[in-house]
Design a protein around this motif. Sequence first.
Motif, PDB file in Angstrom:
ATOM      1  N   GLU A 192       0.878  -1.168   0.000  1.00 44.69           N
ATOM      2  CA  GLU A 192       0.000   0.000   0.000  1.00 44.69           C
ATOM      3  C   GLU A 192       0.911   1.212   0.000  1.00 44.69           C
ATOM      4  O   GLU A 192       1.728   1.383   0.911  1.00 44.69           O
ATOM      5  N   ASP A 193       0.818   2.030  -1.051  1.00 40.72           N
ATOM      6  CA  ASP A 193       1.764   3.128  -1.193  1.00 40.72           C
ATOM      7  C   ASP A 193       1.172   4.209  -2.104  1.00 40.72           C
ATOM      8  O   ASP A 193       0.083   4.036  -2.665  1.00 40.72           O
ATOM      9  N   SER A 194       1.917   5.288  -2.254  1.00 41.47           N
ATOM     10  CA  SER A 194       1.521   6.361  -3.167  1.00 41.47           C
ATOM     11  C   SER A 194       2.772   7.008  -3.731  1.00 41.47           C
ATOM     12  O   SER A 194       3.875   6.815  -3.215  1.00 41.47           O
ATOM     13  N   GLN A 195       2.563   7.770  -4.792  1.00 46.50           N
ATOM     14  CA  GLN A 195       3.688   8.430  -5.454  1.00 46.50           C
ATOM     15  C   GLN A 195       3.172   9.710  -6.087  1.00 46.50           C
ATOM     16  O   GLN A 195       2.103   9.720  -6.706  1.00 46.50           O
ATOM     17  N   ASP A 196       3.935  10.784  -5.955  1.00 45.39           N
ATOM     18  CA  ASP A 196       3.608  12.016  -6.656  1.00 45.39           C
ATOM     19  C   ASP A 196       3.982  11.850  -8.117  1.00 45.39           C
ATOM     20  O   ASP A 196       4.941  11.153  -8.456  1.00 45.39           O
ATOM     21  N   VAL A 197       3.234  12.518  -8.987  1.00 45.95           N
ATOM     22  CA  VAL A 197       3.498  12.470 -10.421  1.00 45.95           C
ATOM     23  C   VAL A 197       3.892  13.862 -10.862  1.00 45.95           C
ATOM     24  O   VAL A 197       3.137  14.816 -10.662  1.00 45.95           O
ATOM     25  N   GLU A 198       5.082  13.969 -11.428  1.00 42.93           N
ATOM     26  CA  GLU A 198       5.565  15.266 -11.901  1.00 42.93           C
ATOM     27  C   GLU A 198       5.896  15.142 -13.375  1.00 42.93           C
ATOM     28  O   GLU A 198       6.768  14.374 -13.760  1.00 42.93           O
ATOM     29  N   THR A 199       5.174  15.905 -14.194  1.00 41.25           N
ATOM     30  CA  THR A 199       5.364  15.854 -15.635  1.00 41.25           C
ATOM     31  C   THR A 199       5.306  17.264 -16.197  1.00 41.25           C
ATOM     32  O   THR A 199       4.457  18.065 -15.794  1.00 41.25           O
ATOM     33  N   GLU A 200       6.181  17.537 -17.122  1.00 40.66           N
ATOM     34  CA  GLU A 200       6.148  18.817 -17.810  1.00 40.66           C
ATOM     35  C   GLU A 200       4.998  18.779 -18.808  1.00 40.66           C
ATOM     36  O   GLU A 200       4.986  17.951 -19.723  1.00 40.66           O
ATOM     37  N   VAL A 201       4.044  19.670 -18.647  1.00 37.65           N
ATOM     38  CA  VAL A 201       2.822  19.641 -19.453  1.00 37.65           C
ATOM     39  C   VAL A 201       3.113  19.905 -20.927  1.00 37.65           C
ATOM     40  O   VAL A 201       2.505  19.295 -21.799  1.00 37.65           O
ATOM     41  N   ALA A 202       4.032  20.758 -21.240  1.00 43.12           N
ATOM     42  CA  ALA A 202       4.289  21.147 -22.631  1.00 43.12           C
ATOM     43  C   ALA A 202       4.659  19.951 -23.511  1.00 43.12           C
ATOM     44  O   ALA A 202       4.284  19.885 -24.673  1.00 43.12           O
ATOM     45  N   ALA A 203       5.404  19.009 -22.972  1.00 43.49           N
ATOM     46  CA  ALA A 203       5.863  17.866 -23.763  1.00 43.49           C
ATOM     47  C   ALA A 203       5.025  16.615 -23.505  1.00 43.49           C
ATOM     48  O   ALA A 203       5.435  15.519 -23.837  1.00 43.49           O
ATOM     49  N   ASP A 204       3.878  16.778 -22.924  1.00 41.89           N
ATOM     50  CA  ASP A 204       3.066  15.652 -22.467  1.00 41.89           C
ATOM     51  C   ASP A 204       2.128  15.166 -23.570  1.00 41.89           C
ATOM     52  O   ASP A 204       1.572  15.969 -24.314  1.00 41.89           O
ATOM     53  N   ASN A 205       1.957  13.823 -23.652  1.00 42.59           N
ATOM     54  CA  ASN A 205       1.050  13.263 -24.648  1.00 42.59           C
ATOM     55  C   ASN A 205       0.614  11.864 -24.217  1.00 42.59           C
ATOM     56  O   ASN A 205       0.999  11.379 -23.156  1.00 42.59           O
ATOM     57  N   GLU A 206      -0.182  11.209 -25.064  1.00 44.55           N
ATOM     58  CA  GLU A 206      -0.697   9.880 -24.742  1.00 44.55           C
ATOM     59  C   GLU A 206       0.437   8.865 -24.549  1.00 44.55           C
ATOM     60  O   GLU A 206       0.340   7.978 -23.703  1.00 44.55           O
ATOM     61  N   LYS A 207       1.502   9.009 -25.313  1.00 43.22           N
ATOM     62  CA  LYS A 207       2.629   8.089 -25.176  1.00 43.22           C
ATOM     63  C   LYS A 207       3.201   8.157 -23.753  1.00 43.22           C
ATOM     64  O   LYS A 207       3.533   7.128 -23.170  1.00 43.22           O
ATOM     65  N   ASN A 208       3.300   9.350 -23.197  1.00 44.18           N
ATOM     66  CA  ASN A 208       3.780   9.497 -21.814  1.00 44.18           C
ATOM     67  C   ASN A 208       2.854   8.795 -20.831  1.00 44.18           C
ATOM     68  O   ASN A 208       3.311   8.171 -19.873  1.00 44.18           O
ATOM     69  N   VAL A 209       1.560   8.910 -21.058  1.00 43.90           N
ATOM     70  CA  VAL A 209       0.579   8.265 -20.180  1.00 43.90           C
ATOM     71  C   VAL A 209       0.751   6.746 -20.258  1.00 43.90           C
ATOM     72  O   VAL A 209       0.779   6.059 -19.242  1.00 43.90           O
ATOM     73  N   ARG A 210       0.868   6.220 -21.463  1.00 48.79           N
ATOM     74  CA  ARG A 210       1.041   4.770 -21.640  1.00 48.79           C
ATOM     75  C   ARG A 210       2.352   4.288 -21.018  1.00 48.79           C
ATOM     76  O   ARG A 210       2.391   3.240 -20.380  1.00 48.79           O
ATOM     77  N   ASN A 211       3.425   5.049 -21.205  1.00 47.50           N
ATOM     78  CA  ASN A 211       4.708   4.673 -20.598  1.00 47.50           C
ATOM     79  C   ASN A 211       4.613   4.676 -19.073  1.00 47.50           C
ATOM     80  O   ASN A 211       5.118   3.766 -18.415  1.00 47.50           O
ATOM     81  N   PHE A 212       3.986   5.695 -18.522  1.00 49.45           N
ATOM     82  CA  PHE A 212       3.805   5.776 -17.073  1.00 49.45           C
ATOM     83  C   PHE A 212       3.015   4.559 -16.566  1.00 49.45           C
ATOM     84  O   PHE A 212       3.399   3.911 -15.596  1.00 49.45           O
TER      85      PHE A 212
END
Length: 168
Positions: free
Chosen positions: A133-153
């Motif tokens: 049972e855990d959690s993690q903050d998500v930090e992503t630069e919005v400008a370079a963000d896309n569906e590929k980043n979501v799938r990789n994450f």
Amino acid sequence: MGKKTLLALFAGVFLGANGFCSSLSFQVLQHNDSLNDVCESALVIEDEILSYFFDKGFIVTNVPASVSKSDEQDKKFYQNGYNEAAGGSFDDFVQIKLYFTGDEKQNAKIALGNMKKISWKVVSVVTGKILEEDSQDVETEVAADNEKNVRNFANEFAVHLNKVLVKR
């Protein structure tokens, strides 16, 4: 070979192969006070996790992604999902919570930019033991963000979950 022998051989192979498969049920909950529907990013994460475990040979199912507005709702969703996993004789159950910011327009694009945190709970349905049972903050630069980043994450997260399940 007689029909009975062939049928017995087929049944033995089928049951033996299925007897060694791990099974997993999971649910994705989305938290965001300004969204009433599950956003596309959450659905992509759900799809990627499902595909990852299916490709790894798991018998896998998911409770449809839902919007949760409170800890009380989380507990109800958890209990329903866990009961469904137990009723289906699944080995493990995972509840994944995704915490988003922004309004509907900001979350229309498939991106990680509005996701601030992910938390999860991995439970053995067989023993009732919490495996992690855990959690993690998500930090992503919005400008370079896309569906590929979501799938990789999501894929990296699924790899982590798999390690938890194998390590037990």
